[in-house]
Design an enzyme around this catalytic site. Structure first.
Site: not given
Length: 275
Positions: A48, A53, A78
Site C-alpha cells: 500500500d 508518500y 491514492k
C-alpha cells in the site's frame, strides 16, 4: 485466515490479501525498495502506497524486480488532496502509474474527503475502473456521512474504506455501516505508531500465545475482518508482522481488546483537516 496470502473477496469479485505492507514515511530509494523486496520474499503479496508518500517509484521497482507474476500481487495507491477534481485526478493517476511502472493498479483510493471535491474525484475513479485501468476503487478516511453523501450520486459503490483503526479507535459504527453496504474496511496505523504495544491487556494475551503485542493486535484486526497494512522497514519486524496465522484469539480476548477503545486518534480528524 490461515495463511499470509489468504484474501477477502471485494464486492466486485476482486480478491484482496488480508495483510499487506504499508510504506507511509518510508524513504524513496533503497529504503522502500528493500522493505518491499523483503516483504515479497517473505510472502506478502499486498503493498500500500500513495502519491503523497513520494515512494511510488521504489515500490514499483521492487515489485517489477521481484519476479512474482503481476496477477499475484495487489498494489494500492491514492490520489492526493491537491490533485482532487475530475481532470486533475485522471492526470494524477497517470503520474502514479508511470512512477510505479505498472500497467494497472489493483486499488485506487481517494486519500481524504476534501470538501466540495471528493465526488468529482470519485467520478474520475469510476472512469478509470470502467476503462480497466484499476481493478478496484475506494476511499480513505471517509466517515459514515461522507460515504452516504458519495453513495447518493455514485454509480459504483466504493469497494474499500481505509481508515485509522486500532484498539484505541475501534470505529464500531463505521465498521457496521461498511459491512452493511459491502465496503471492506482496511486499517492504517494498526499499531498506533507503537503506542498500543505497551498496553498490559495486549502484552498479557501475547504471553499466553508466545506472541508479541504487535502480533496480537494484527490478529485482532483480521478476526474483526479488517484488512491491515502494518508499516515497517526492519526485515525482522516485517517477518514478525506476518507471523499471525498460527494462533487465534478467543471471543473473550477479542472483547477485552475491543474494550480498550477510547475513540482516540493519532492522525487527523476526517471532519476537521486542513491539507
Amino acid at each position: 485466515m490461515k495463511h499470509l496470502q489468504d484474501r477477502v473477496t471485494l464486492h466486485n469479485g476482486v480478491q484482496m490479501p488480508w495483510l499487506g505492507l504499508g510504506v507511509y514515511k518510508v524513504k524513496e530509494g533503497e529504503e522502500v525498495i528493500n522493505a518491499v523486496r523483503t516483504a515479497l520474499e517473505i510472502g506478502y503479496r499486498h503493498v500500500d502506497t500513495a502519491a503523497f508518500y513520494q515512494n511510488e517509484e521504489g515500490v514499483g521497482k521492487a515489485v517489477r524486480e521481484s519476479g512474482i507474476p503481476r496477477e499475484e500481487l495487489f498494489i494500492t495507491t491514492k490520489v492526493w488532496n491537491s490533485d482532487q477534481g475530475y481532470e486533475t485526478t485522471l492526470k494524477a493517476f497517470e503520474t502514479s502509474l508511470k512512477k510505479l511502472g505498472l500497467d494497472y493498479v489493483d486499488l485506487y483510493l481517494v486519500h481524504w474527503p476534501v470538501k466540495g471535491k471528493y465526488k468529482e474525484t470519485y467520478k474520475a475513479l469510476e472512469k478509470l475502473y470502467k476503462d480497466g485501468r484499476v481493478r478496484a476503487i475506494g476511499v480513505s478516511n471517509f466517515q459514515i456521512h461522507h460515504l452516504e453523501d458519495l453513495m447518493a450520486d455514485c454509480e459504483i459503490k466504493p469497494m474499500v474504506n481505509q481508515v485509522e483503526y486500532h484498539p484505541r479507535l475501534t470505529q464500531k459504527e463505521l465498521h457496521a455501516f461498511c459491512k452493511q453496504h459491502g465496503i471492506q474496511l482496511e486499517a492504517w496505523s494498526p499499531l498506533m505508531r507503537g503506542e498500543i504495544l505497551q498496553e498490559p491487556t495486549i502484552v498479557e494475551i501475547g504471553k499466553k500465545y508466545g506472541k508479541t503485542p504487535a502480533q496480537v493486535v494484527l490478529r485482532w484486526d483480521l478476526q474483526n475482518e479488517v484488512v491491515t497494512i502494518p508499516k515497517s522497514v526492519t526485515p525482522a519486524r516485517i517477518k514478525e508482522n506476518a507471523d499471525i496465522f498460527d494462533f487465534a484469539l478467543t471471543a473473550e480476548e477479542m472483547a477485552k481488546i475491543d474494550a480498550l477503545n477510547m475513540n482516540k486518534r493519532i492522525g487527523p480528524d476526517p471532519d476537521n483537516f486542513d491539507f
